[in-house]
Design a protein around this motif. Structure first.
Motif, PDB file in Angstrom:
ATOM      1  N   ARG A 241       0.844  -1.324   0.112  1.00  0.00           N
ATOM      2  CA  ARG A 241      -0.081   0.123  -0.119  1.00  0.00           C
ATOM      3  C   ARG A 241       0.718   1.213  -0.055  1.00  0.00           C
ATOM      4  O   ARG A 241       0.486   2.444  -0.306  1.00  0.00           O
ATOM      5  N   THR A 242       2.165   1.174   0.457  1.00  0.00           N
ATOM      6  CA  THR A 242       2.762   2.508   0.568  1.00  0.00           C
ATOM      7  C   THR A 242       3.041   3.053  -0.817  1.00  0.00           C
ATOM      8  O   THR A 242       3.320   2.471  -1.707  1.00  0.00           O
ATOM      9  N   ARG A 243       2.821   4.404  -0.750  1.00  0.00           N
ATOM     10  CA  ARG A 243       2.956   5.213  -1.933  1.00  0.00           C
ATOM     11  C   ARG A 243       3.992   6.417  -1.588  1.00  0.00           C
ATOM     12  O   ARG A 243       4.834   6.596  -2.273  1.00  0.00           O
ATOM     13  N   TYR A 244       3.763   6.980  -0.418  1.00  0.00           N
ATOM     14  CA  TYR A 244       4.677   8.019   0.003  1.00  0.00           C
ATOM     15  C   TYR A 244       5.984   7.516   0.311  1.00  0.00           C
ATOM     16  O   TYR A 244       7.313   8.279   0.532  1.00  0.00           O
ATOM     17  N   GLY A 245       6.267   6.151   0.635  1.00  0.00           N
ATOM     18  CA  GLY A 245       7.497   5.615   0.972  1.00  0.00           C
ATOM     19  C   GLY A 245       8.558   5.386  -0.115  1.00  0.00           C
ATOM     20  O   GLY A 245       9.689   4.929   0.020  1.00  0.00           O
ATOM     21  N   VAL A 246       7.999   5.276  -1.407  1.00  0.00           N
ATOM     22  CA  VAL A 246       8.655   4.670  -2.428  1.00  0.00           C
ATOM     23  C   VAL A 246       8.578   5.643  -3.563  1.00  0.00           C
ATOM     24  O   VAL A 246       7.653   6.463  -3.864  1.00  0.00           O
ATOM     25  N   GLY A 247       9.708   5.554  -4.389  1.00  0.00           N
ATOM     26  CA  GLY A 247       9.668   6.329  -5.702  1.00  0.00           C
ATOM     27  C   GLY A 247       9.435   7.842  -5.480  1.00  0.00           C
ATOM     28  O   GLY A 247      10.201   8.170  -4.880  1.00  0.00           O
ATOM     29  N   ASP A 248       8.549   8.336  -6.394  1.00  0.00           N
ATOM     30  CA  ASP A 248       8.490   9.940  -6.080  1.00  0.00           C
ATOM     31  C   ASP A 248       7.323  10.178  -5.496  1.00  0.00           C
ATOM     32  O   ASP A 248       6.531  11.333  -5.276  1.00  0.00           O
ATOM     33  N   GLY A 249       6.657   9.141  -4.632  1.00  0.00           N
ATOM     34  CA  GLY A 249       5.360   9.456  -3.894  1.00  0.00           C
ATOM     35  C   GLY A 249       4.086   9.239  -4.849  1.00  0.00           C
ATOM     36  O   GLY A 249       2.994   9.354  -4.296  1.00  0.00           O
ATOM     37  N   SER A 250       4.206   8.816  -6.081  1.00  0.00           N
ATOM     38  CA  SER A 250       3.022   8.936  -6.863  1.00  0.00           C
ATOM     39  C   SER A 250       2.546   7.484  -6.909  1.00  0.00           C
ATOM     40  O   SER A 250       3.290   6.412  -6.679  1.00  0.00           O
ATOM     41  N   ASP A 251       1.359   7.343  -7.319  1.00  0.00           N
ATOM     42  CA  ASP A 251       0.680   5.781  -7.544  1.00  0.00           C
ATOM     43  C   ASP A 251       1.778   5.032  -8.882  1.00  0.00           C
ATOM     44  O   ASP A 251       1.494   4.087  -8.490  1.00  0.00           O
ATOM     45  N   LEU A 252       2.291   5.899  -9.616  1.00  0.00           N
ATOM     46  CA  LEU A 252       3.203   5.256 -10.530  1.00  0.00           C
ATOM     47  C   LEU A 252       4.328   4.481  -9.948  1.00  0.00           C
ATOM     48  O   LEU A 252       4.835   3.421 -10.492  1.00  0.00           O
TER      49      LEU A 252
END
Length: 434
Positions: A241-252
Motif C-alpha cells: 500500500r505504501t505510496r509516499y515511502g517509495v519512488g516519487d510518492g506517486s501511484d506510478l
C-alpha cells in the motif's frame, strides 16, 4: 429496466468502444487436485492445490458476483476455462473500504477499486502479461447496471479509474477495463486488505529488496535497513500500500514497487515448493475463498484447476508485469491524476490481443524500483558431454557414429516493446525508497 438515473461524470470526451477478442475452446481438464484464487490484490493469479476432501468446505466460502449487461445488449456468454486448452483473461481488483475490512469504521467514503490488475495468459500458455492500471488513471467509464438492479449509471468520459466500483461494483470495473483494452474479461474477483495480509502469511512470507530504509507513517511500514526483507501479514500489506515511502510518492511509483513483490511471489510459488506444500496450499485456498468475491465464472473448481495448470509451467522470464502507460503533471481533467499515453497503450494491447511475446527495455522498471545489484547469476550452461567411443571385438577403438539430426530452428527472441515500464518475474529488483 429503468432509464439511467445517475449523472456523476464529465461527458466531454467519447466513451471508448468495446472490442472483443475470442478465445478458442477445446477439451476439458482432468485434474481434480488444485484450486486457484488470486494470490493477492496486487498480484496475478496464484496457483493453489488442495485435496478433494476439502472441495465442499472451500466452495461454501465463495461469495459470488454476477457479471451483467444493460437491457438490450447481447447477453454475456461466460466460457469455462476447463473446456479450453488456450488462453484467458482474469481481472484482480483490490478494494478499499471493503465490508468487513479491519479499519473500515475509521475510513470515510465509497468503496474504491484501488488496485486493478489484468492477467492475460496467451493461447499457447507459454507466456503471460499482468497489466497494472493506476488508480488515478483518467478513463471513460461506460454505463453500468446498478448492482441492486435499480437502473444504471450514465456513461462518463473522464473519471479516475478507481471510482468505477462505486458506480456498479465489480461488474462496472470489468466493463471499464474491457472498453479500455479491447479484451473480453470473463473472469474477475475482488480482495480486501485483510485478504492481502492473510495471503502473504499463507505462502510463508515474500522476500522483497529495498535500496534504503523505508518509513511510511500513513501505512505503518517501517523497514529500517537496505537489503532483503521477508514480509508477511500486515507488514506485507503495508509494503504493497505504501505510496509516499517509495519512488516519487506517486501511484506510478507504487506500482513499480509492487512489481518487486509480485515477481518475488511468482518465483516463490514456482520454485520454492509452495505448489507441493499441502499446508500452504490449503491455507491459500481458505484465504482466497473466504476473503474474495468472485464472478460466477471464476467460482468454479474446474476453472481454478485449469488456471493453475496453465500458470504453473510458464517460465518466469515469460511472465511480464507492466503498468498501463501514463504520465502525471497534466492539466484540466488530468490535474493531479494520471494521463494515458495512448500511443504506448495501443502498442501494448495490440501485442496482448495478438498473443505476441515481448521484452521490456533493460532497466526500464519504473520510478519505484531498480535492478538489484546483488541479483543471483543465471544457471551456468552445462558442459557438453564428450563423444563416447565404441570398442569393437577386434580391439580397435572407433569413434561412435552420431545420428543425423534434422536442424532445429532456434526460437526467435521476443521483440523489445519501448515506452512501457515493468519487469519480468525472472528480474530481481529492489524498491526505491523515497
Amino acid at each position: 429496466m429503468s432509464e439511467p438515473v445517475r449523472d456523476r461524470g464529465i461527458r466531454s470526451l467519447p466513451t471508448a468502444p468495446v472490442r472483443h477478442g475470442r478465445l478458442s475452446r477445446s477439451r476439458a481438464w482432468k485434474t481434480l487436485l488444485a484450486v486457484v484464487a488470486a494470490s493477492t490484490a496486487v498480484v496475478l493469479v496464484s496457483t493453489v492445490s488442495v485435496a478433494a476432501i476439502t472441495v465442499a468446505q472451500i466452495n461454501a466460502n465463495i461469495d459470488v458476483v454476477e457479471l451483467e449487461v444493460l437491457e438490450g445488449e447481447e447477453e454475456r456468454v461466460i466460457p469455462t476455462v476447463g473446456e479450453w486448452e488456450g488462453g484467458f483473461n482474469v481481472l484482480i481488483v483490490g478494494v478499499d473500504n471493503a465490508e468487513g475490512q479491519a479499519d473500515r469504521d475509521e475510513r470515510d467514503g465509497a468503496t474504491l477499486n484501488d488496485v486493478n490488475i489484468l492477467v492475460h495468459v496467451a493461447e499457447d500458455q507459454k507466456s503471460a502479461v499482468a497489466v497494472s492500471f493506476p488508480r488515478d488513471l483518467v478513463v471513460p467509464i461506460p454505463s453500468c447496471p446498478d448492482p441492486d438492479g435499480d437502473g444504471a449509471s450514465y456513461a462518463m468520459s473522464a473519471q479516475p479509474l478507481n471510482v468505477a466500483y462505486s458506480y456498479g461494483g465489480l461488474n462496472c470495473v470489468v466493463l471499464t477495463i474491457e472498453a479500455l483494452t479491447g479484451l473480453d474479461v470473463p473472469y474477475a474477483g475482488t480482495i480486501s486488505f485483510n485478504g492481502v495480509a492473510q495471503m502473504a502469511t499463507a505462502v510463508g512470507g515474500v522476500d522483497v529488496c529495498i535500496d534504503a530504509p523505508i518509513r511510511d507513517r500513513y501505512t505503518g511500514l517501517n523497514l529500517t535497513s537496505a537489503g532483503t526483507h521477508t514480509l508477511s501479514g500486515g507488514q506485507a500489506l503495508a509494503f504493497l500500500r505504501t505510496r509516499y515511502g517509495v519512488g516519487d510518492g506517486s501511484d506510478l511509483g507504487r506500482i513499480s514497487s509492487q512489481q518487486v513483490y509480485m515477481s518475488s511471489l511468482v518465483r516463490k510459488v514456482q520454485n520454492e515448493g509452495v505448489l507441493t506444500d499441502f499446508t500452504k496450499l490449503y491455507g491459500l485456498a481458505q484465504v482466497a475463498t473466504s476473503s474474495m468475491k468472485l464472478t460466477r465464472s471464476l467460482a468454479s473448481l474446474d476453472t481454478m484447476v485449469s488456471m493453475a495448470q496453465a500458470l504453473r509451467n510458464i517460465p518466469t522470464e515469460n511472465i511480464v508485469f507492466v503498468q498501463f502507460p501514463g504520465r502525471t503533471g497534466g492539466t484540466g481533467v488530468y490535474l493531479g491524476k494520471v494521463q494515458p499515453i495512448q500511443s504506448a497503450a495501443d502498442a501494448l494491447f495490440a501485442r496482448i490481443r495478438a498473443d505476441e511475446r515481448f521484452r521490456l527495455e533493460e532497466g526500464n522498471t519504473g520510478i519505484g524500483s531498480t535492478t538489484n545489484p546483488n541479483a543471483p547469476s543465471g544457471e551456468p550452461t552445462p558442459e557438453p558431454t564428450p563423444t563416447e567411443t565404441v570398442v569393437p571385438k577386434n580391439g580397435k577403438a572407433e569413434p561412435e557414429v552420431e545420428p543425423t539430426l534434422e536442424p532445429v530452428e532456434p526460437e526467435k527472441p521476443a521483440d523489445v516493446l519501448t515506452g512501457v515500464q515493468g519487469q519480468s518475474a525472472a528480474d530481481y529488483t529492489c524498491s526505491v525508497s523515497n
